[in-house]
Design a protein around this motif. Structure first.
Motif, short mmCIF file in Angstrom:
data_model
loop_
_atom_site.label_atom_id
_atom_site.label_comp_id
_atom_site.label_asym_id
_atom_site.label_seq_id
_atom_site.Cartn_x
_atom_site.Cartn_y
_atom_site.Cartn_z
N SER A 28 0.85 -1.23 0.04
CA SER A 28 0.09 0.13 -0.03
C SER A 28 0.86 1.18 -0.11
O SER A 28 2.16 1.10 0.13
CB SER A 28 -0.94 0.05 1.25
OG SER A 28 -0.26 0.15 2.30
N GLY A 29 0.17 2.42 -0.35
CA GLY A 29 0.92 3.74 -0.45
C GLY A 29 1.81 4.12 0.86
O GLY A 29 2.97 4.38 0.85
N PRO A 30 1.09 4.19 2.12
CA PRO A 30 2.01 4.47 3.07
C PRO A 30 2.99 3.64 3.27
O PRO A 30 4.23 3.86 3.88
CB PRO A 30 0.88 4.54 4.16
CG PRO A 30 -0.39 4.65 3.65
CD PRO A 30 -0.19 4.04 2.34
N VAL A 31 2.69 2.19 3.47
CA VAL A 31 3.92 1.39 3.84
C VAL A 31 5.05 1.36 3.05
O VAL A 31 6.30 1.50 3.27
CB VAL A 31 3.05 -0.32 3.71
CG1 VAL A 31 4.43 -1.24 3.74
CG2 VAL A 31 2.26 -0.27 4.90
N SER A 32 4.94 1.59 1.48
CA SER A 32 5.72 1.74 0.38
C SER A 32 6.68 2.91 0.90
O SER A 32 7.88 3.05 0.81
CB SER A 32 5.24 1.97 -1.00
OG SER A 32 6.27 2.07 -1.79
N LYS A 33 6.04 4.09 1.31
CA LYS A 33 6.69 5.36 1.57
C LYS A 33 7.58 5.07 2.68
O LYS A 33 8.83 5.54 2.70
CB LYS A 33 5.68 6.40 1.75
CG LYS A 33 5.30 7.15 0.43
CD LYS A 33 4.46 8.38 0.86
CE LYS A 33 4.22 9.18 -0.49
NZ LYS A 33 3.49 10.39 -0.46
N LEU A 34 6.98 4.41 3.67
CA LEU A 34 7.69 4.31 5.02
C LEU A 34 9.09 3.45 4.73
O LEU A 34 10.05 3.81 5.26
CB LEU A 34 6.75 3.72 6.10
CG LEU A 34 5.76 4.76 6.65
CD1 LEU A 34 5.05 4.12 7.68
CD2 LEU A 34 6.68 5.86 7.54
N PHE A 35 8.75 2.45 4.20
CA PHE A 35 9.70 1.47 3.73
C PHE A 35 10.90 2.35 3.02
O PHE A 35 12.29 2.26 3.06
CB PHE A 35 9.39 0.14 3.00
CG PHE A 35 10.39 -0.77 2.95
CD1 PHE A 35 10.50 -1.55 4.00
CD2 PHE A 35 11.14 -1.36 1.86
CE1 PHE A 35 11.40 -2.79 4.03
CE2 PHE A 35 11.84 -2.21 1.87
CZ PHE A 35 12.16 -2.76 2.90
#
Length: 97
Positions: A28-35
């Motif tokens: 998902s978008g937030p998980v991808s950004k945080l990673f």
């Protein structure tokens, strides 16, 4: 909301480059950004560790009794962290690209 505020604060502070991380398929978008940002922060931490090792080497006791290997542990750990995070970024960009 909080992720956007944190992203804005960190980007404005100049800590992380302004580029957006590549979206990883299947996340998902937030998980991808945080990673993605987590890997950049890991690189910065590695650079800090290597720099601290150089500092410790400069101020180390140069006699035979001094702990001469500790600065090299810091520098080696920092360089290893940079290489690991850099290779993960490369792999993820290859998957996402």
């Amino acid at each position: 909301m909080y992720l956007a505020m944190a992203h804005e604060a960190v980007t404005l502070a100049g800590i992380i480059p302004g580029a957006e991380p590549t979206k990883i398929p299947g996340l998902s978008g937030p998980v991808s950004k945080l990673f993605g940002y987590g890997l950049w922060i890991l690189i910065l931490a590695g650079a800090g560790g290597a720099g601290f090792g150089v500092y410790k080497l400069a101020v180390a006791d140069k006699s035979r009794h001094g702990g001469g290997s500790e600065p090299f542990k810091w520098m080696g750990g920092g360089v290893a962290t940079i290489l690991l995070a850099g290779s993960l970024i490369t792999v993820l960009n290859g998957i996402a690209g």
